[in-house]
Write an enzyme that holds these catalytic residues in place. Structure first.
Site, mmCIF file in Angstrom:
data_model
loop_
_atom_site.group_PDB
_atom_site.id
_atom_site.type_symbol
_atom_site.label_atom_id
_atom_site.label_comp_id
_atom_site.label_asym_id
_atom_site.label_seq_id
_atom_site.Cartn_x
_atom_site.Cartn_y
_atom_site.Cartn_z
ATOM 1 N N ASP A 44 0.938 -1.036 0.161
ATOM 2 C CA ASP A 44 -0.059 -0.040 0.087
ATOM 3 C C ASP A 44 0.863 1.428 0.031
ATOM 4 O O ASP A 44 1.544 1.451 1.083
ATOM 5 C CB ASP A 44 -0.859 0.029 1.230
ATOM 6 C CG ASP A 44 -1.993 1.215 1.429
ATOM 7 O OD1 ASP A 44 -2.985 1.114 0.648
ATOM 8 O OD2 ASP A 44 -1.384 2.231 1.729
ATOM 9 N N TYR A 49 3.356 9.981 0.053
ATOM 10 C CA TYR A 49 4.267 9.392 0.938
ATOM 11 C C TYR A 49 5.725 9.667 0.259
ATOM 12 O O TYR A 49 6.576 9.788 0.899
ATOM 13 C CB TYR A 49 4.051 7.959 0.770
ATOM 14 C CG TYR A 49 2.687 7.488 1.600
ATOM 15 C CD1 TYR A 49 1.985 8.287 2.065
ATOM 16 C CD2 TYR A 49 2.434 6.099 1.538
ATOM 17 C CE1 TYR A 49 0.763 7.885 2.605
ATOM 18 C CE2 TYR A 49 1.066 5.747 2.026
ATOM 19 C CZ TYR A 49 0.126 6.559 2.665
ATOM 20 O OH TYR A 49 -0.794 6.287 2.971
ATOM 21 N N LYS A 78 -2.546 6.376 -4.260
ATOM 22 C CA LYS A 78 -3.705 7.243 -3.698
ATOM 23 C C LYS A 78 -3.626 8.597 -4.612
ATOM 24 O O LYS A 78 -2.424 9.121 -4.871
ATOM 25 C CB LYS A 78 -3.957 7.394 -2.402
ATOM 26 C CG LYS A 78 -3.682 6.057 -1.819
ATOM 27 C CD LYS A 78 -3.834 6.078 -0.121
ATOM 28 C CE LYS A 78 -3.635 4.898 0.532
ATOM 29 N NZ LYS A 78 -2.514 4.391 0.638
ATOM 30 N N HIS A 111 -7.454 9.734 -1.893
ATOM 31 C CA HIS A 111 -6.700 9.586 -0.510
ATOM 32 C C HIS A 111 -7.610 10.277 0.567
ATOM 33 O O HIS A 111 -7.759 9.678 1.784
ATOM 34 C CB HIS A 111 -5.428 10.484 -0.657
ATOM 35 C CG HIS A 111 -4.344 9.800 0.392
ATOM 36 N ND1 HIS A 111 -3.270 9.800 0.210
ATOM 37 C CD2 HIS A 111 -4.601 9.429 1.774
ATOM 38 C CE1 HIS A 111 -2.566 9.364 0.990
ATOM 39 N NE2 HIS A 111 -3.274 9.169 2.053
#
Length: 315
Positions: A44, A49, A78, A111
């Site tokens: 994931d 990130y 996302k 997200h």
């Protein structure tokens, strides 16, 4: 083989995954490789990130080593809040694929339901440090998410951090239904009402922050609840010769949830993965259910005035 659940579009979804939030550049490459070696087949990630290049490199290395084939690994990414305008969705998904070095992702999520001012500044702020919002409605974003499926950029699409009313709004206009809603979920926030709602809509719930407190504590919140230190959970584990982490993950799986624990330690990867090898009794489950206090760690109260803020609803 990793146990899987069927998504509503008949795709297989591994019931435990590796979360990569806060996995730093320089460490995420190795931990994703280690996870695949341990047996994980669900990774994931997200553009937010800022480590997708390393995540993708690790996956490609393992494919090159013939440890896995591309179709063996389930990759999630996302769409971040600053790319919600419909015309930005497909190009942003393509950027993620370029970073990952993959032809497609298996699952692409919105997200958050709330949009921020458009652009590459992920947290756009005004001169007072207040996040600048966008008026884009996530139902318009969803239509462009469907285009990502039609173009073959992703096999499935879904939501993250959406409440039941927001999910229903998407379902009401969708021609391709969301297959997943990813939310914070742990013994102190077991999300039973939202999970039941999603089950009725054939949506699988993915659980981020399954251990609750550690990430928040790292952010400087020493008061964040930490289920890993809960003596009642430890007692259940001691009775079975299992760790507290294993009990928490098993609890979530038996609640019908897919947990995505994060770690950067190979020993923890293996420990977490072993949650697949035992079952909790109905008495254990009832005891864990009783720990719920609806305590949210990722509460985002700094944007509670956003018109699409998700946590003003009960579930």
């Amino acid at each position: 083989m990793v146990h899987t659940v069927k998504l509503s579009n008949n795709k297989d979804f591994p019931i435990i995954g590796l979360g990569t939030f806060k996995a730093e550049p320089g460490e995420v490459l190795q931990i994703v490789k280690d996870a695949i070696d341990v047996g994980y087949r669900h990774i994931d990630g997200a553009m937010f990130y800022e480590n997708e290049k390393e995540v993708g490199a690790a996956i490609r290395d393992k494919i090159a080593e013939r440890k896995i084939k591309r179709e063996d690994i389930f990759v999630t990414s996302k769409l971040w809040n600053t790319y919600h305008p419909p015309e930005m969705v497909v190009p942003t998904c393509k950027r993620t694929l370029a970073d990952l070095g993959l032809d497609y992702v298996d699952l692409y999520l919105i997200h958050w339901p709330h949009a921020f001012k458009e652009g590459d500044d992920f947290i756009p702020e005004d001169s007072n440090g207040k996040i600048i919002y966008s008026k884009v409605d996530y139902v318009d974003t969803w239509k462009a998410m469907e285009e990502c499926v039609k173009l073959g950029l992703t096999k499935s699409i879904g939501l993250s951090n959406f409440n039941s009313k927001q999910i229903q709004r998407v379902l009401d206009i969708a021609t391709i239904k969301p297959v997943v809603n990813q939310v914070e979920c742990h013994p102190y926030l077991n999300q039973k009402k939202l999970i039941n709602f999603c089950k009725k809509k054939n949506i699988v719930v993915t659980a981020y922050s399954p251990f609750g407190g550690p990430a928040s504590i790292a952010e400087g919140n020493p008061n964040a609840p930490n289920p890993l230190l809960d003596p009642k959970i430890k007692a259940i584990g001691d009775k079975r010769g299992k760790s507290t982490a294993q009990v928490i993950l098993r609890y979530l799986i038996q609640c019908g949830v897919v947990p995505i624990p994060k770690t950067v330690k190979k020993s923890r990867l293996a420990e977490n993965f072993e949650c697949l090898n035992f079952e909790l009794t109905s008495e254990d489950m009832a005891a864990l259910d009783a720990l719920n206090t609806n305590t949210r760690i990722c509460h985002k109260m700094e944007i509670k005035d956003h018109p699409h803020f998700p946590f003003n609803e009960e579930y």
